[in-house]
Design a protein around this motif. Structure first.
Motif, short mmCIF file in Angstrom:
data_model
loop_
_atom_site.label_atom_id
_atom_site.label_comp_id
_atom_site.label_asym_id
_atom_site.label_seq_id
_atom_site.Cartn_x
_atom_site.Cartn_y
_atom_site.Cartn_z
N GLU A 9 0.82 -1.20 0.00
CA GLU A 9 0.00 0.00 0.00
C GLU A 9 0.86 1.26 0.00
N GLY A 10 0.50 2.20 -0.86
CA GLY A 10 1.23 3.46 -0.95
C GLY A 10 2.38 3.45 -1.94
N ILE A 11 2.79 2.27 -2.40
CA ILE A 11 3.95 2.20 -3.30
C ILE A 11 3.58 1.55 -4.64
N THR A 12 2.98 0.37 -4.64
CA THR A 12 2.87 -0.41 -5.88
C THR A 12 1.56 -0.15 -6.64
N GLY A 13 1.13 1.10 -6.68
CA GLY A 13 -0.03 1.47 -7.48
C GLY A 13 0.27 1.45 -8.96
N TYR A 14 -0.70 1.88 -9.76
CA TYR A 14 -0.57 1.72 -11.21
C TYR A 14 0.59 2.53 -11.79
N ARG A 15 0.92 3.68 -11.22
CA ARG A 15 2.05 4.46 -11.75
C ARG A 15 3.35 3.68 -11.57
N ALA A 252 5.41 11.20 -12.98
CA ALA A 252 4.00 10.80 -12.90
C ALA A 252 3.36 11.31 -11.61
N TYR A 253 4.09 11.23 -10.51
CA TYR A 253 3.54 11.73 -9.24
C TYR A 253 3.37 13.25 -9.29
N ARG A 254 4.33 13.95 -9.87
CA ARG A 254 4.24 15.42 -9.94
C ARG A 254 3.06 15.84 -10.81
N GLU A 255 2.76 15.05 -11.83
CA GLU A 255 1.68 15.42 -12.75
C GLU A 255 0.29 15.07 -12.20
N THR A 256 0.21 14.12 -11.28
CA THR A 256 -1.11 13.63 -10.86
C THR A 256 -1.43 13.90 -9.40
N LEU A 264 6.60 14.26 -2.25
CA LEU A 264 7.73 13.96 -1.37
C LEU A 264 7.47 12.71 -0.55
N PHE A 265 6.26 12.57 -0.05
CA PHE A 265 5.92 11.40 0.75
C PHE A 265 6.09 10.13 -0.05
N LYS A 266 5.60 10.14 -1.29
CA LYS A 266 5.71 8.96 -2.15
C LYS A 266 7.17 8.60 -2.43
N MET A 267 7.98 9.61 -2.74
CA MET A 267 9.37 9.34 -3.10
C MET A 267 10.18 8.91 -1.87
N LYS A 268 9.87 9.46 -0.73
CA LYS A 268 10.57 9.04 0.50
C LYS A 268 10.25 7.59 0.83
N GLU A 269 9.00 7.20 0.63
CA GLU A 269 8.63 5.79 0.83
C GLU A 269 9.46 4.89 -0.09
N LEU A 270 9.58 5.29 -1.34
CA LEU A 270 10.33 4.48 -2.30
C LEU A 270 11.80 4.37 -1.92
N ALA A 291 14.06 16.38 3.34
CA ALA A 291 13.68 17.32 2.29
C ALA A 291 12.25 17.84 2.52
N LYS A 292 12.10 19.17 2.49
CA LYS A 292 10.79 19.80 2.66
C LYS A 292 10.22 20.32 1.34
N ARG A 293 11.10 20.51 0.36
CA ARG A 293 10.68 21.01 -0.95
C ARG A 293 11.24 20.07 -2.02
N LEU A 294 10.61 20.09 -3.18
CA LEU A 294 11.07 19.20 -4.25
C LEU A 294 12.48 19.54 -4.70
N ARG A 295 12.84 20.82 -4.66
CA ARG A 295 14.20 21.16 -5.09
C ARG A 295 15.23 20.55 -4.14
N ASP A 296 14.90 20.48 -2.84
CA ASP A 296 15.81 19.86 -1.88
C ASP A 296 15.89 18.35 -2.13
N TYR A 297 14.74 17.78 -2.43
CA TYR A 297 14.71 16.35 -2.74
C TYR A 297 15.56 16.05 -3.97
N GLU A 298 15.43 16.86 -5.02
CA GLU A 298 16.16 16.60 -6.25
C GLU A 298 17.66 16.69 -6.04
N CYS A 299 18.10 17.62 -5.22
CA CYS A 299 19.54 17.72 -4.93
C CYS A 299 20.03 16.46 -4.23
#
Length: 319
Positions: A9-15, A252-256, A264-270, A291-299
């Motif tokens: 749950e939370g990770i293996t969805g259709y995306r 896909a997460y950013r678009e939907t 951020l929550f989804k990517m941290k789980e992954l 990371a609190k912002r996507l730019r911090d996550y991307e770095c």
């Protein structure tokens, strides 16, 4: 060997499933995170989207249901069958306390007379295939012979056995002795699930149980998205595909999803799982978690990809 991707749950969805299939080749079967039919007789938007055929093109999908109400279950089975799903899995294995207290998931193993009545109603009311994913019991694997007697009474397409009891959650060691006894006594095709995190784990299991033709992989396949290929001897994980998989899923997460926080929550789980593939990854993982912002996550994510891959690594739970 048939390789099935376990639901998380939370990770293996259709995306996730689409990105995984595109970059690493599709699993033989993907089981969806559980759907929860209830008195509203409606799926949530998330649940609807996860099983829409157009969101799962080219993939073999087995929807999983979490319910203890036969009427609600039959409604959901009818909806899914009309969408083209002729096989559905019933979850009798989820060990979560909030699920157990509602007598769902592994909580269905609390009252075996009720389990029997539920399966009788569902199996007699649905023309498609029904499989179950089960624990060995609640407190002890000694409970499983009685549970299996009930499963053996119905025309199930498969019994997926997570070789632990509910109280174990995901800790300790799977009970392979109890699984062996169940394998001999079960009248249905049996699929094994539990702690197959690496190719070595898989090979040891196959040596111990050479007649088993179906396994379900979960946390290990998330941690190493190329695990299925490696099991089949089809090469070694490389950063190009791993980065392509990450970037497609991130986009896909950013678009939907609405806003930075859910992305951020989804990517941290992954990354809780993926970081296992990289050398000396703990410091960078902390940056990802903070990371609190996507730019911090991307770095932080780019820094992670600068580290070397450990191609024979795999997820190992904290004991």
């Amino acid at each position: 060997m048939q390789l099935s991707f376990a639901p998380l749950e939370g990770i293996t969805g259709y995306r996730f499933r689409n990105a995984h299939a595109r970059w690493f080749g599709a699993a033989d079967r993907y089981f969806t995170p559980f759907l929860t039919p209830n008195q509203t007789y409606k799926f949530t938007s998330r649940e609807k989207n996860d099983v829409l055929p157009e969101n799962n093109t080219g993939l073999t999908i087995i929807p999983q249901l979490l319910t203890n109400n036969a009427e609600h279950c039959l409604w959901a089975l009818d909806v899914l069958q009309k969408q083209g799903y002729n096989e559905v899995n019933l979850n009798f294995g989820c060990p979560s306390g909030t699920v157990i207290v509602k007598r769902k998931g592994a909580g269905m193993l609390t009252d075996l007379e009720e389990l029997d009545r539920f399966l009788d109603a569902v199996c007699n009311g649905f023309s498609g295939k029904i499989s179950v994913k089960t624990r060995l019991g609640l407190q002890s694997s000694d409970e499983f012979p009685r549970i299996l007697d009930i499963y053996n009474h119905y025309p199930l397409s498969e019994v997926i056995i997570h070789a632990r009891v509910q109280k174990d959650f995901y800790t300790g060691t799977p009970d392979l002795e109890a699984f062996s006894a169940a394998l001999s006594a079960c009248r249905h095709p049996v699929c094994y699930n539990g702690d197959l995190f690496t190719v070595s784990d898989y090979e040891r299991f196959c040596q111990t149980f050479p007649t088993v033709e179906r396994v379900m992989l979960g946390r290990g396949w998330i941690a190493n998205p190329d695990l299925g290929n490696q099991i089949r001897g089809k090469g070694i994980l490389d950063k190009t595909r791993l980065r392509g998989f990450h970037d497609e899923l991130y986009t896909a997460y950013r678009e939907t999803l609405s806003g930075e926080t859910p992305v951020l929550f989804k990517m941290k789980e992954l990354w809780f799982y993926l970081h296992c593939l990289f050398e000396d990854s703990e410091k960078v993982l902390k940056k990802i978690r903070k990371a609190k912002r996507l730019r911090d996550y991307e770095c932080a994510m780019n820094e992670m990809f600068d580290h070397a891959l450990i191609t024979d690594a795999g997820y190992r739970p904290v004991k």
